[in-house]
Design a protein around this motif. Structure first.
Motif, PDB file in Angstrom:
ATOM      1  N   THR A  73       0.845  -1.183   0.000  1.00  0.00           N
ATOM      2  CA  THR A  73       0.000   0.000   0.000  1.00  0.00           C
ATOM      3  C   THR A  73       0.881   1.234   0.000  1.00  0.00           C
ATOM      4  OG1 THR A  73      -0.119   0.067   2.425  1.00  0.00           O
ATOM      5  CG2 THR A  73      -1.834  -1.172   1.271  1.00  0.00           C
ATOM      6  N   CYS A  74       0.341   2.336  -0.467  1.00  0.00           N
ATOM      7  CA  CYS A  74       1.042   3.610  -0.412  1.00  0.00           C
ATOM      8  C   CYS A  74       0.027   4.745  -0.500  1.00  0.00           C
ATOM      9  CB  CYS A  74       2.095   3.729  -1.514  1.00  0.00           C
ATOM     10  SG  CYS A  74       1.469   3.503  -3.201  1.00  0.00           S
ATOM     11  N   SER A  75       0.409   5.882   0.045  1.00  0.00           N
ATOM     12  CA  SER A  75      -0.484   7.043   0.065  1.00  0.00           C
ATOM     13  C   SER A  75      -0.770   7.511  -1.360  1.00  0.00           C
ATOM     14  CB  SER A  75       0.156   8.169   0.874  1.00  0.00           C
ATOM     15  OG  SER A  75      -0.668   9.317   0.860  1.00  0.00           O
TER      16      SER A  75
END
Length: 326
Positions: free
Chosen positions: A143-145
């Protein structure tokens, strides 16, 4: 180099000479953790692949720290159950594993968050000059922003121990037994079914006995494909200080006599317990090793050159004793 107030000195991999080769072995890192000071240059540095190496003319432009902490002391153990340590570097958290057989990468919390169900093996132990190793892991969720859902990574590594020799650092510190390890890592990151951002990292790492990380490194990260802007970089990092400084805060609760010594040192109060011992020089290099007991508690040091040495007694909760050979 600075030592955390909570930290203890430690011993790391034995870089022993065998037929002219250096061998990396698993580190022993203290339960309290340790922090190192580093200097950084915002570029790669030129160097030969065969020792010796002299970086005394390299000018660095920033300072920072690298910290190692046992994962059992953190809140991350449940998410990274097979990692043994967390490395804090450049604002990120990197989850590593050290055991007698291999050095592994388990994921990170940086601009992305990953947790590798099967760790990436960076290299095996022992790892001698001339050895190579490769490994890969695929379909790693992350996941990543600002990223879309269903992101996955493929990660592969190639590692080769190139040579050994003397390493001179930008601050003038000299390491007499450094090992140069060449490593490439390739990430292919993207949403399932879409084109991937491909990241290629080329690294040259100089390892020295006494440290759970390279004391010097030069790295280039490049990208192809649909990647975020400004991802690639070139950088070099160098440890600050002398390797023997890692032992400066030792509290000698165990004494040896005589100290200074001419021909031998004796260790009292072993209480009928058999323990392994090591004698290391100021570079962290292993000089003597053997077994101590209540009846065999004297070590012959007559062959040592004059100077400061470290006696390490035991492998679990080891004792560290500095002594001088006249």
């Amino acid at each position: 180099m600075s030592i955390m107030r909570k930290s203890l000195p430690f011993i790391f991999c034995t870089l022993s000479a065998a037929l002219g080769a250096q061998t990396l072995s698993v580190p022993t890192i203290p339960s309290a953790g340790v922090t190192f000071s580093m200097t950084t240059k915002s570029d790669t540095v030129n160097h030969p692949n065969q020792g010796n190496w002299d970086f005394s003319n390299v000018t660095t432009d920033a300072t920072g720290t690298v910290e190692f902490e046992p994962i059992s002391s953190t809140n991350y153990a449940n998410n990274y159950p097979n990692a043994t340590h967390v490395k804090y570097e450049d604002g990120g958290k990197f989850f590593l594993g050290f055991d007698s057989n291999e050095y592994t990468f388990h994921g990170e919390i940086t601009v992305i968050t990953t947790s590798y169900q099967s760790p990436l093996v960076l290299h095996t132990y022992p790892f001698a000059t001339g050895d190579t190793h490769s490994d890969s892991e695929t379909d790693i969720s992350f996941t990543c922003s600002g990223c879309p859902p269903a992101m996955e990574r493929d990660d592969s590594v190639y590692t080769e121990s190139l040579s050994s020799g003397t390493l001179t650092m930008p601050d003038g510190t000299v390491f007499n037994a450094a090992t140069l390890v060449y490593t490439t890592r390739t990430w292919n990151d993207g949403q399932i079914g879409s084109a991937t951002c491909n990241l290629f990292m080329e690294q040259w790492h100089w390892w020295v006995s006494g440290y759970p990380m390279p004391v010097a490194q030069t790295v280039e990260l490049s990208t192809t494909g649909p990647c975020p802007p400004n991802v690639g970089y070139r950088e070099s990092k160098f440890l600050v200080g002398n390797p023997f400084n890692i032992y400066e805060n030792i509290e000698n609760k165990t004494e040896v006599y005589p100290n200074p010594a001419r021909s031998s040192v004796t260790i009292p109060n072993l209480n009928n317990v058999v323990k392994n011992f090591e004698v290391r020089d100021v570079t962290g290099r292993l000089i003597i090793e053997g077994i101590l007991s209540e009846s065999e508690n004297t070590i012959d040091v007559s062959s040592l050159n004059s100077g400061m040495y470290l006696l390490v007694i035991g492998h679990i909760n080891p004792q560290f004793i500095k002594f001088i050979k006249e």
